[in-house]
Write a protein that holds these residues in place. Structure first.
Motif, PDB file in Angstrom:
ATOM      1  N   TRP A  91      -2.345  -7.264  23.594  1.00 51.11           N
ATOM      2  CA  TRP A  91      -2.639  -8.109  24.750  1.00 51.11           C
ATOM      3  C   TRP A  91      -4.085  -8.613  24.709  1.00 51.11           C
ATOM      4  O   TRP A  91      -4.350  -9.782  24.963  1.00 51.11           O
ATOM      5  CB  TRP A  91      -2.369  -7.333  26.035  1.00 51.11           C
ATOM      6  CG  TRP A  91      -2.636  -8.093  27.286  1.00 51.11           C
ATOM      7  CD1 TRP A  91      -3.583  -7.804  28.214  1.00 51.11           C
ATOM      8  CD2 TRP A  91      -1.970  -9.264  27.759  1.00 51.11           C
ATOM      9  NE1 TRP A  91      -3.549  -8.722  29.232  1.00 51.11           N
ATOM     10  CE2 TRP A  91      -2.556  -9.628  28.973  1.00 51.11           C
ATOM     11  CE3 TRP A  91      -0.934 -10.039  27.270  1.00 51.11           C
ATOM     12  CZ2 TRP A  91      -2.153 -10.740  29.704  1.00 51.11           C
ATOM     13  CZ3 TRP A  91      -0.533 -11.140  28.003  1.00 51.11           C
ATOM     14  CH2 TRP A  91      -1.130 -11.478  29.199  1.00 51.11           C
ATOM     15  N   ALA A  92      -5.023  -7.735  24.378  1.00 52.63           N
ATOM     16  CA  ALA A  92      -6.428  -8.134  24.281  1.00 52.63           C
ATOM     17  C   ALA A  92      -6.623  -9.139  23.143  1.00 52.63           C
ATOM     18  O   ALA A  92      -7.365 -10.112  23.289  1.00 52.63           O
ATOM     19  CB  ALA A  92      -7.313  -6.912  24.068  1.00 52.63           C
TER      20      ALA A  92
ATOM     21  N   PHE B 225      -4.343 -11.234  22.004  1.00 54.46           N
ATOM     22  CA  PHE B 225      -3.746 -12.490  22.455  1.00 54.46           C
ATOM     23  C   PHE B 225      -4.684 -13.236  23.397  1.00 54.46           C
ATOM     24  O   PHE B 225      -4.878 -14.452  23.267  1.00 54.46           O
ATOM     25  CB  PHE B 225      -2.410 -12.200  23.154  1.00 54.46           C
ATOM     26  CG  PHE B 225      -1.768 -13.409  23.761  1.00 54.46           C
ATOM     27  CD1 PHE B 225      -1.223 -14.399  22.957  1.00 54.46           C
ATOM     28  CD2 PHE B 225      -1.719 -13.562  25.138  1.00 54.46           C
ATOM     29  CE1 PHE B 225      -0.635 -15.521  23.518  1.00 54.46           C
ATOM     30  CE2 PHE B 225      -1.135 -14.672  25.708  1.00 54.46           C
ATOM     31  CZ  PHE B 225      -0.589 -15.664  24.889  1.00 54.46           C
ATOM     32  N   LEU B 226      -5.289 -12.504  24.345  1.00 54.57           N
ATOM     33  CA  LEU B 226      -6.234 -13.142  25.267  1.00 54.57           C
ATOM     34  C   LEU B 226      -7.465 -13.665  24.537  1.00 54.57           C
ATOM     35  O   LEU B 226      -7.978 -14.739  24.859  1.00 54.57           O
ATOM     36  CB  LEU B 226      -6.640 -12.171  26.369  1.00 54.57           C
ATOM     37  CG  LEU B 226      -5.566 -11.847  27.395  1.00 54.57           C
ATOM     38  CD1 LEU B 226      -6.074 -10.790  28.367  1.00 54.57           C
ATOM     39  CD2 LEU B 226      -5.122 -13.091  28.139  1.00 54.57           C
ATOM     40  N   MET B 227      -7.933 -12.929  23.529  1.00 54.11           N
ATOM     41  CA  MET B 227      -9.100 -13.402  22.777  1.00 54.11           C
ATOM     42  C   MET B 227      -8.761 -14.632  21.959  1.00 54.11           C
ATOM     43  O   MET B 227      -9.598 -15.517  21.796  1.00 54.11           O
ATOM     44  CB  MET B 227      -9.640 -12.274  21.886  1.00 54.11           C
ATOM     45  CG  MET B 227     -10.958 -12.611  21.262  1.00 54.11           C
ATOM     46  SD  MET B 227     -12.219 -12.917  22.509  1.00 54.11           S
ATOM     47  CE  MET B 227     -13.379 -13.864  21.579  1.00 54.11           C
TER      48      MET B 227
ATOM     49  N   LEU C 244      -6.633 -16.879  22.942  1.00 52.91           N
ATOM     50  CA  LEU C 244      -6.661 -17.951  23.939  1.00 52.91           C
ATOM     51  C   LEU C 244      -8.081 -18.372  24.276  1.00 52.91           C
ATOM     52  O   LEU C 244      -8.371 -19.567  24.419  1.00 52.91           O
ATOM     53  CB  LEU C 244      -5.924 -17.520  25.208  1.00 52.91           C
ATOM     54  CG  LEU C 244      -4.406 -17.431  25.120  1.00 52.91           C
ATOM     55  CD1 LEU C 244      -3.832 -16.963  26.451  1.00 52.91           C
ATOM     56  CD2 LEU C 244      -3.809 -18.748  24.719  1.00 52.91           C
ATOM     57  N   VAL C 245      -8.986 -17.409  24.395  1.00 55.18           N
ATOM     58  CA  VAL C 245     -10.389 -17.729  24.649  1.00 55.18           C
ATOM     59  C   VAL C 245     -10.972 -18.491  23.471  1.00 55.18           C
ATOM     60  O   VAL C 245     -11.723 -19.455  23.649  1.00 55.18           O
ATOM     61  CB  VAL C 245     -11.195 -16.440  24.945  1.00 55.18           C
ATOM     62  CG1 VAL C 245     -12.687 -16.705  24.935  1.00 55.18           C
ATOM     63  CG2 VAL C 245     -10.775 -15.859  26.272  1.00 55.18           C
TER      64      VAL C 245
ATOM     65  N   TRP D 113     -16.262 -13.457  19.390  1.00 55.71           N
ATOM     66  CA  TRP D 113     -15.474 -12.734  18.395  1.00 55.71           C
ATOM     67  C   TRP D 113     -16.227 -11.551  17.824  1.00 55.71           C
ATOM     68  O   TRP D 113     -15.642 -10.503  17.565  1.00 55.71           O
ATOM     69  CB  TRP D 113     -15.013 -13.673  17.281  1.00 55.71           C
ATOM     70  CG  TRP D 113     -13.750 -14.375  17.634  1.00 55.71           C
ATOM     71  CD1 TRP D 113     -13.610 -15.665  18.023  1.00 55.71           C
ATOM     72  CD2 TRP D 113     -12.431 -13.816  17.658  1.00 55.71           C
ATOM     73  NE1 TRP D 113     -12.295 -15.941  18.290  1.00 55.71           N
ATOM     74  CE2 TRP D 113     -11.549 -14.830  18.070  1.00 55.71           C
ATOM     75  CE3 TRP D 113     -11.925 -12.556  17.381  1.00 55.71           C
ATOM     76  CZ2 TRP D 113     -10.182 -14.619  18.197  1.00 55.71           C
ATOM     77  CZ3 TRP D 113     -10.553 -12.342  17.509  1.00 55.71           C
ATOM     78  CH2 TRP D 113      -9.700 -13.375  17.912  1.00 55.71           C
TER      79      TRP D 113
ATOM     80  N   ARG E 247     -13.380  -6.357  26.026  1.00 50.94           N
ATOM     81  CA  ARG E 247     -13.541  -7.045  27.312  1.00 50.94           C
ATOM     82  C   ARG E 247     -14.825  -7.886  27.330  1.00 50.94           C
ATOM     83  O   ARG E 247     -14.827  -9.022  27.795  1.00 50.94           O
ATOM     84  CB  ARG E 247     -13.558  -6.038  28.448  1.00 50.94           C
ATOM     85  CG  ARG E 247     -13.719  -6.704  29.802  1.00 50.94           C
ATOM     86  CD  ARG E 247     -13.700  -5.712  30.917  1.00 50.94           C
ATOM     87  NE  ARG E 247     -12.353  -5.152  31.022  1.00 50.94           N
ATOM     88  CZ  ARG E 247     -12.069  -4.034  31.629  1.00 50.94           C
ATOM     89  NH1 ARG E 247     -13.008  -3.321  32.185  1.00 50.94           N
ATOM     90  NH2 ARG E 247     -10.824  -3.602  31.696  1.00 50.94           N
TER      91      ARG E 247
ATOM     92  N   MET F 257     -14.369 -11.085  25.282  1.00 51.31           N
ATOM     93  CA  MET F 257     -13.634 -12.137  25.985  1.00 51.31           C
ATOM     94  C   MET F 257     -14.507 -12.809  27.032  1.00 51.31           C
ATOM     95  O   MET F 257     -14.464 -14.036  27.193  1.00 51.31           O
ATOM     96  CB  MET F 257     -12.374 -11.554  26.627  1.00 51.31           C
ATOM     97  CG  MET F 257     -11.288 -11.239  25.639  1.00 51.31           C
ATOM     98  SD  MET F 257      -9.771 -10.703  26.416  1.00 51.31           S
ATOM     99  CE  MET F 257     -10.075  -8.958  26.572  1.00 51.31           C
TER     100      MET F 257
ATOM    101  N   LEU G  20     -15.727 -16.758  26.971  1.00 50.13           N
ATOM    102  CA  LEU G  20     -15.312 -17.641  28.050  1.00 50.13           C
ATOM    103  C   LEU G  20     -16.497 -18.187  28.843  1.00 50.13           C
ATOM    104  O   LEU G  20     -16.544 -19.373  29.174  1.00 50.13           O
ATOM    105  CB  LEU G  20     -14.356 -16.893  28.985  1.00 50.13           C
ATOM    106  CG  LEU G  20     -13.711 -17.704  30.099  1.00 50.13           C
ATOM    107  CD1 LEU G  20     -12.787 -18.754  29.515  1.00 50.13           C
ATOM    108  CD2 LEU G  20     -12.951 -16.797  31.022  1.00 50.13           C
TER     109      LEU G  20
END
Length: 117
Positions: free
Chosen positions: A15-16, A18-20, A22-23, A76, A84, A87, A91
């Protein structure tokens, strides 16, 4: 040392990751969008100084690709140590450039009725 407390190792979850991703795509979108607008903004700023804006604001407008690259790289790099924070850095750094730019454009639209004043 048997008595030393061990710190729990942070695992990077799917999940982390995937969110990264997206960021990272958000950062790449800001990079591409600001880079595509960079040449026209440069030509306008050289010719008319964008309606008399101070040099600092013109440089702020032109700094979009730099903010996006810093957000992408620092996000990255930090993600692998603290997911966290990576991300958030990825962002927030481009948003530090984008939000004042939107405010500047909205102020210009409100004061100048859509034109350069």
């Amino acid at each position: 040392m048997a008595g030393a407390p061990s710190t729990p190792r942070r695992r990077i979850t799917i999940w982390a990751l995937f969110l990264m991703v997206l960021v990272g795509l958000f950062d790449l979108g800001i990079l591409l969008g600001s880079f595509l607008l960079w040449l026209p903004s440069t030509m306008i700023s050289l010719g008319t100084q964008i309606g008399g804006l101070p040099d600092l604001l013109v440089l702020w407008i032109l700094a979009g690709p730099l903010f996006a690259l810093i957000g992408l790289a620092a996000g990255w790099l930090t993600f692998f140590f603290r997911p966290r924070n990576g991300m958030l850095i990825g962002l927030l750094v481009p948003l530090v450039w984008l939000i004042p730019l939107i405010v500047l454009v909205a102020t210009g639209e409100g004061r100048c009725a859509g034109g350069i004043c």
